[in-house]
Motif scaffolding. Structure first.
Motif, PDB file in Angstrom:
ATOM      1  N   LEU A   1       0.809  -1.219   0.000  1.00  0.00           N
ATOM      2  CA  LEU A   1       0.000   0.000   0.000  1.00  0.00           C
ATOM      3  C   LEU A   1       0.848   1.278   0.000  1.00  0.00           C
ATOM      4  O   LEU A   1       0.363   2.338  -0.394  1.00  0.00           O
ATOM      5  CB  LEU A   1      -0.920   0.029   1.222  1.00  0.00           C
ATOM      6  N   VAL A   2       2.087   1.204   0.467  1.00  0.00           N
ATOM      7  CA  VAL A   2       2.911   2.418   0.578  1.00  0.00           C
ATOM      8  C   VAL A   2       4.083   2.440  -0.392  1.00  0.00           C
ATOM      9  O   VAL A   2       4.762   3.453  -0.521  1.00  0.00           O
ATOM     10  CB  VAL A   2       3.437   2.593   2.022  1.00  0.00           C
ATOM     11  N   SER A   3       4.347   1.326  -1.064  1.00  0.00           N
ATOM     12  CA  SER A   3       5.456   1.308  -2.021  1.00  0.00           C
ATOM     13  C   SER A   3       4.918   1.639  -3.421  1.00  0.00           C
ATOM     14  O   SER A   3       3.741   1.404  -3.701  1.00  0.00           O
ATOM     15  CB  SER A   3       6.153  -0.061  -2.014  1.00  0.00           C
ATOM     16  N   PRO A   4       5.783   2.213  -4.288  1.00  0.00           N
ATOM     17  CA  PRO A   4       7.219   2.478  -4.080  1.00  0.00           C
ATOM     18  C   PRO A   4       7.524   3.803  -3.400  1.00  0.00           C
ATOM     19  O   PRO A   4       8.684   4.116  -3.152  1.00  0.00           O
ATOM     20  CB  PRO A   4       7.751   2.477  -5.509  1.00  0.00           C
ATOM     21  N   ALA A   5       6.489   4.611  -3.109  1.00  0.00           N
ATOM     22  CA  ALA A   5       6.731   5.948  -2.545  1.00  0.00           C
ATOM     23  C   ALA A   5       7.549   5.879  -1.262  1.00  0.00           C
ATOM     24  O   ALA A   5       8.485   6.669  -1.057  1.00  0.00           O
ATOM     25  CB  ALA A   5       5.401   6.648  -2.285  1.00  0.00           C
ATOM     26  N   PHE A   6       7.223   4.921  -0.387  1.00  0.00           N
ATOM     27  CA  PHE A   6       7.893   4.838   0.907  1.00  0.00           C
ATOM     28  C   PHE A   6       9.395   4.689   0.758  1.00  0.00           C
ATOM     29  O   PHE A   6      10.171   5.246   1.541  1.00  0.00           O
ATOM     30  CB  PHE A   6       7.324   3.674   1.717  1.00  0.00           C
ATOM     31  N   ASP A   7       9.831   3.930  -0.232  1.00  0.00           N
ATOM     32  CA  ASP A   7      11.263   3.675  -0.387  1.00  0.00           C
ATOM     33  C   ASP A   7      12.044   4.925  -0.765  1.00  0.00           C
ATOM     34  O   ASP A   7      13.278   4.928  -0.709  1.00  0.00           O
ATOM     35  CB  ASP A   7      11.490   2.569  -1.428  1.00  0.00           C
ATOM     36  N   ALA A   8      11.340   5.981  -1.165  1.00  0.00           N
ATOM     37  CA  ALA A   8      12.012   7.243  -1.482  1.00  0.00           C
ATOM     38  C   ALA A   8      12.147   8.141  -0.260  1.00  0.00           C
ATOM     39  O   ALA A   8      12.766   9.206  -0.331  1.00  0.00           O
ATOM     40  CB  ALA A   8      11.242   7.980  -2.581  1.00  0.00           C
TER      41      ALA A   8
ATOM     42  N   THR B   1       1.193  13.142   5.012  1.00  0.00           N
ATOM     43  CA  THR B   1       1.382  13.864   6.271  1.00  0.00           C
ATOM     44  C   THR B   1       2.836  13.847   6.709  1.00  0.00           C
ATOM     45  O   THR B   1       3.392  14.880   7.122  1.00  0.00           O
ATOM     46  CB  THR B   1       0.492  13.267   7.380  1.00  0.00           C
ATOM     47  N   VAL B   2       3.470  12.676   6.637  1.00  0.00           N
ATOM     48  CA  VAL B   2       4.882  12.584   7.025  1.00  0.00           C
ATOM     49  C   VAL B   2       5.749  13.433   6.106  1.00  0.00           C
ATOM     50  O   VAL B   2       6.623  14.183   6.563  1.00  0.00           O
ATOM     51  CB  VAL B   2       5.349  11.112   7.020  1.00  0.00           C
ATOM     52  N   ARG B   3       5.516  13.346   4.810  1.00  0.00           N
ATOM     53  CA  ARG B   3       6.305  14.124   3.851  1.00  0.00           C
ATOM     54  C   ARG B   3       6.064  15.620   4.039  1.00  0.00           C
ATOM     55  O   ARG B   3       7.007  16.432   4.012  1.00  0.00           O
ATOM     56  CB  ARG B   3       5.963  13.686   2.431  1.00  0.00           C
ATOM     57  N   LEU B   4       4.799  16.016   4.241  1.00  0.00           N
ATOM     58  CA  LEU B   4       4.472  17.428   4.380  1.00  0.00           C
ATOM     59  C   LEU B   4       5.122  18.015   5.631  1.00  0.00           C
ATOM     60  O   LEU B   4       5.633  19.149   5.605  1.00  0.00           O
ATOM     61  CB  LEU B   4       2.954  17.614   4.435  1.00  0.00           C
ATOM     62  N   ARG B   5       5.129  17.243   6.719  1.00  0.00           N
ATOM     63  CA  ARG B   5       5.793  17.741   7.925  1.00  0.00           C
ATOM     64  C   ARG B   5       7.290  17.896   7.700  1.00  0.00           C
ATOM     65  O   ARG B   5       7.910  18.841   8.206  1.00  0.00           O
ATOM     66  CB  ARG B   5       5.524  16.786   9.091  1.00  0.00           C
TER      67      ARG B   5
ATOM     68  N   GLN C   1       2.596  23.159  -1.208  1.00  0.00           N
ATOM     69  CA  GLN C   1       1.254  23.528  -1.650  1.00  0.00           C
ATOM     70  C   GLN C   1       0.629  22.426  -2.491  1.00  0.00           C
ATOM     71  O   GLN C   1      -0.568  22.119  -2.374  1.00  0.00           O
ATOM     72  CB  GLN C   1       1.316  24.830  -2.463  1.00  0.00           C
ATOM     73  N   SER C   2       1.459  21.783  -3.326  1.00  0.00           N
ATOM     74  CA  SER C   2       0.967  20.691  -4.171  1.00  0.00           C
ATOM     75  C   SER C   2       0.526  19.502  -3.327  1.00  0.00           C
ATOM     76  O   SER C   2      -0.504  18.869  -3.606  1.00  0.00           O
ATOM     77  CB  SER C   2       2.054  20.257  -5.152  1.00  0.00           C
ATOM     78  N   LEU C   3       1.278  19.197  -2.269  1.00  0.00           N
ATOM     79  CA  LEU C   3       0.893  18.104  -1.377  1.00  0.00           C
ATOM     80  C   LEU C   3      -0.439  18.401  -0.701  1.00  0.00           C
ATOM     81  O   LEU C   3      -1.288  17.519  -0.556  1.00  0.00           O
ATOM     82  CB  LEU C   3       1.972  17.884  -0.313  1.00  0.00           C
ATOM     83  N   ARG C   4      -0.628  19.663  -0.311  1.00  0.00           N
ATOM     84  CA  ARG C   4      -1.876  20.036   0.351  1.00  0.00           C
ATOM     85  C   ARG C   4      -3.059  19.963  -0.607  1.00  0.00           C
ATOM     86  O   ARG C   4      -4.164  19.565  -0.217  1.00  0.00           O
ATOM     87  CB  ARG C   4      -1.753  21.442   0.933  1.00  0.00           C
ATOM     88  N   ASN C   5      -2.814  20.334  -1.848  1.00  0.00           N
ATOM     89  CA  ASN C   5      -3.912  20.391  -2.829  1.00  0.00           C
ATOM     90  C   ASN C   5      -4.204  19.034  -3.462  1.00  0.00           C
ATOM     91  O   ASN C   5      -5.369  18.688  -3.713  1.00  0.00           O
ATOM     92  CB  ASN C   5      -3.597  21.398  -3.939  1.00  0.00           C
ATOM     93  N   ASN C   6      -3.151  18.251  -3.730  1.00  0.00           N
ATOM     94  CA  ASN C   6      -3.312  17.034  -4.540  1.00  0.00           C
ATOM     95  C   ASN C   6      -3.100  15.733  -3.776  1.00  0.00           C
ATOM     96  O   ASN C   6      -3.286  14.650  -4.326  1.00  0.00           O
ATOM     97  CB  ASN C   6      -2.348  17.079  -5.736  1.00  0.00           C
ATOM     98  N   GLY C   7      -2.668  15.827  -2.521  1.00  0.00           N
ATOM     99  CA  GLY C   7      -2.490  14.625  -1.728  1.00  0.00           C
ATOM    100  C   GLY C   7      -1.424  13.694  -2.286  1.00  0.00           C
ATOM    101  O   GLY C   7      -0.366  14.138  -2.768  1.00  0.00           O
ATOM    102  N   ALA C   8      -1.707  12.385  -2.249  1.00  0.00           N
ATOM    103  CA  ALA C   8      -0.716  11.378  -2.645  1.00  0.00           C
ATOM    104  C   ALA C   8      -0.308  11.501  -4.101  1.00  0.00           C
ATOM    105  O   ALA C   8       0.780  11.048  -4.486  1.00  0.00           O
ATOM    106  CB  ALA C   8      -1.272   9.982  -2.378  1.00  0.00           C
ATOM    107  N   ALA C   9      -1.137  12.106  -4.927  1.00  0.00           N
ATOM    108  CA  ALA C   9      -0.787  12.264  -6.345  1.00  0.00           C
ATOM    109  C   ALA C   9       0.426  13.160  -6.524  1.00  0.00           C
ATOM    110  O   ALA C   9       1.089  13.118  -7.567  1.00  0.00           O
ATOM    111  CB  ALA C   9      -1.977  12.846  -7.108  1.00  0.00           C
ATOM    112  N   ALA C  10       0.756  13.988  -5.532  1.00  0.00           N
ATOM    113  CA  ALA C  10       1.889  14.907  -5.641  1.00  0.00           C
ATOM    114  C   ALA C  10       3.195  14.282  -5.179  1.00  0.00           C
ATOM    115  O   ALA C  10       4.252  14.905  -5.313  1.00  0.00           O
ATOM    116  CB  ALA C  10       1.604  16.168  -4.832  1.00  0.00           C
ATOM    117  N   LEU C  11       3.151  13.080  -4.621  1.00  0.00           N
ATOM    118  CA  LEU C  11       4.382  12.450  -4.122  1.00  0.00           C
ATOM    119  C   LEU C  11       5.335  12.107  -5.261  1.00  0.00           C
ATOM    120  O   LEU C  11       4.914  11.744  -6.356  1.00  0.00           O
ATOM    121  CB  LEU C  11       4.029  11.183  -3.331  1.00  0.00           C
TER     122      LEU C  11
END
Length: 632
Positions: free
Chosen positions: A499-506, A578-582, A622-632
């Motif tokens: 559920l979190v890969s491959p984003a998590f590995d970055a 949330t983790v990335r945005l912080r 701002q992109s993370l706030r507006n687009n959520g996971a799609a901005a990762l």
């Protein structure tokens, strides 16, 4: 020496023996949500369950004492076995033949000490059972029959007979490949003038099993007048038999104890047999020792100490039985269960009662009768002349401290009122206040100052600074709101990596603000990452841990329930964002600080680079706030 066990065979054993099935042999497990199970931890005392088992991951973890690991680790810890002994024991249970890297298959005499001693007891038990059919054992069969036990009853409880000769069992076990050293160590034999001789001779034999169902000792009953030994002779203390930690009949009673949250404690082997045959299948007995703290720990794990749990003691009505009851009351407060005492009006034990009045009388006897605290108080009070003020005052002086030990304030108040009634003291509030005063005095006298907080250790590889330690500040709270999302993300990475890969590995370890969490993130990376996690992914992450502290946290996070009702890509995406945005916001504050330090007169090239980084970070945030996971 035998070689190490083949790694593939170790993995096969882990896969073949479900962790919940193994743990359930030692404690009651209930649904904890998220596919996990919970129970009272067998490794430390606790009132509410913080011990969790994850059957799907094959792991356990206690959130109270931090013990954790897989099936092998659990058995090693609870039965004090070595790694190889544990694997061999579980392999035998699963029917797996182990291979060894050096020397082929492991011959029996090279196996672990505990396994060898348990095997010796298993062989001895069958030897005794076979001997019960011999002509010499007629006296034993008669003893059983006179107490209402037929051949089927003897078979159900594994009752046997030890021949009257000096070394019948010793010679038999030697023939099975057991050494003299093993026979002495097991307690089955003892030193004689010309070598080992049987410890048990000419007696009726009851096998004593641990909570896991393995025979670890024997209880032997004298049958002949010319036997100068004690009426009951038990196995001595051995590496596998500790009389304060075994309960006769627990292997037969444990499932029903857990099912109905009730245990009946009787005094002897025949009483256990009588109760079970009369339908009281929760009966157990101590083995030649008083009921104590270690026995309570065994029962509490099975009872789960819920509000309806009951422990009923049946003691003889004589002075010795009353003394045993008072001893039991001393440990009463270690139970959350309600405790009662049952004594037959004519003082008969369950075995005699069954013979005289039948099964129904036994079943009726163990229906909750007198609360144990009430019995204990009445035993104190009846020693005094309550017709005189001095007698009432003396009785109060002895009984009030007993009531003051009751930890539940509401129950303490209620019992204090009852005590006033027993003593005939009309001023009930005087007794209540006296008990409360003693309780406060005990708390103040035994109280301790605030626990000293210590810094978190074991999560980085930097050496501790030399010299005296200064104030460490507040201990790191890994469950604070600031760290909760990081914890959730790591749980997802360990439990649901897809559920979190491959984003998590970055994600870098520096995106996790708590050093323990950063260490776990590094373990995932060192194990090859969460993307395309193989079947042994969790084992690889635990193996990548630099020390036991980090490994325990990996296990904890792999077992802990994920908070979301629905664990899906949307929830995983929220934690990732949330983790990335912080982390982005933290970096923005750092860059803004750099800009402030550079000032308007700083190096133009460096100033431009910092301003550009600030712009990029701001846009990304701002992109993370507006687009959520799609901005990762």
């Amino acid at each position: 020496m035998a070689g190490r066990i083949n790694d593939d065979d170790v993995k096969a054993v882990r896969d073949a023996v479900p962790i919940d099935a193994v743990v359930s042999e030692y404690l009651q497990l209930r649904n904890a949500g998220g596919g996990n199970l919970k129970g009272l931890c067998p490794f430390h005392d606790e009132k509410s369950p913080s011990f969790q088992v994850s059957p799907s991951k094959g792991l356990f973890h206690c959130f109270g004492c931090q013990e954790g690991g897989d099936t092998i680790a659990f058995v090693m810890k609870i039965d004090h076995l070595s790694f190889s002994e544990t694997v061999e024991r579980l392999a035998a249970k699963a029917g797996i033949t182990l291979r060894y890297e050096e020397g082929g298959y492991n011959p029996g005499h090279q196996r672990g000490e505990r396994i060898r001693l348990v095997e010796a007891h298993k062989v001895a038990a069958q030897f005794y059972i076979d001997q019960l059919d011999s002509p010499e054992a007629e006296i034993g069969r008669k003893f059983l029959a006179e107490r209402g036990f037929d051949q089927a009853a003897a078979g159900h409880f594994g009752v046997g007979y030890s021949p009257a000769g000096w070394d019948h069992l010793t010679r038999f076990l030697r023939g099975k490949g057991f050494s003299d050293k093993e026979l002495i160590l097991s307690g089955l034999s003892q030193d004689g003038r010309r070598g080992p001789i049987d410890r048990f001779r000419g007696r009726l034999m009851w096998p004593i099993k641990d909570v896991g169902g393995e025979i670890v000792g024997f209880g032997a009953r004298k049958l002949r007048d010319d036997d100068n030994g004690p009426k009951y002779l038990n196995t001595p203390e051995t590496p596998i038999y500790k009389k304060s930690q075994v309960l006769y009949g627990i292997d037969l009673a444990k499932k029903d104890i857990a099912k109905v949250s009730r245990a009946v404690v009787v005094e002897g082997y025949t009483d256990v047999m009588a109760c079970h045959l009369a339908g009281v299948t929760t009966a157990i007995a101590t083995c030649g020792t008083a009921f104590g703290g270690d026995h309570i720990k065994i029962l509490r794990r099975l009872l789960m100490d819920n509000g309806s749990a009951r422990v009923i003691f049946t003691f003889d009505g004589d002075a010795a039985g009353q003394k045993a009851a008072l001893r039991a009351f001393e440990d009463d407060q270690k139970f959350a269960a309600e405790t009662y005492i049952a004594i037959a009006p004519d003082g008969m034990d369950p075995c005699d009662l069954r013979l005289a009045k039948g099964d129904e009388a036994v079943a009726d006897l163990v229906q909750p009768r007198t609360p144990l605290f009430e019995f204990a108080l009445r035993q104190i009070v009846k020693r005094y002349d309550l017709e005189t003020p001095a007698g009432r005052a003396a009785a109060l002086d002895e009984a009030a401290p007993v009531v003051a030990r009751i930890k539940n304030i509401g129950a303490q108040h209620e019992v204090a009122v009852q005590l006033a009634g027993m003593l005939g003291i009309l001023d009930t509030q005087f007794v209540v206040k006296r008990v409360a005063q003693l309780a406060r005095w005990a708390r103040d006298r035994g109280g301790k100052g605030p626990a000293q907080q210590t810094p978190q250790r074991g999560y980085d590889t930097q050496p501790a600074p030399a010299g005296p330690a200064g104030p460490s500040g507040p201990a790191l709270n890994l469950r604070s709101p600031a760290h909760r999302t990081e914890r959730e993300l790591l749980k997802l990475a360990l439990q649901r990596p897809e559920l979190v890969s491959p984003a998590f590995d970055a994600y870098g370890a520096d995106e996790f603000t708590a050093p323990p969490y950063a260490a776990v993130r590094q373990c995932v990376q060192d194990a090859g990452g969460a993307t395309g996690a193989p079947s042994d992914y969790l084992a690889a992450v635990r193996e990548a841990a630099p020390n036991d502290t980090v490994r325990a946290l990996v296990t904890e996070l792999a077992v802990e329930t994920i908070f979301a009702k629905t664990v899906d890509e949307a929830y995983a995406g929220d934690q990732l964002v949330t983790v990335r945005l912080r982390a982005v916001d933290r970096r923005i504050r750092e860059v803004q600080g750099t800009l402030a330090r550079l000032g308007a007169n700083g190096d133009p090239e460096q100033l431009a680079a910092v301003q550009n980084e600030l712009w990029v970070l701001t846009q990304y945030g701002q992109s993370l706030r507006n687009n959520g996971a799609a901005a990762l």
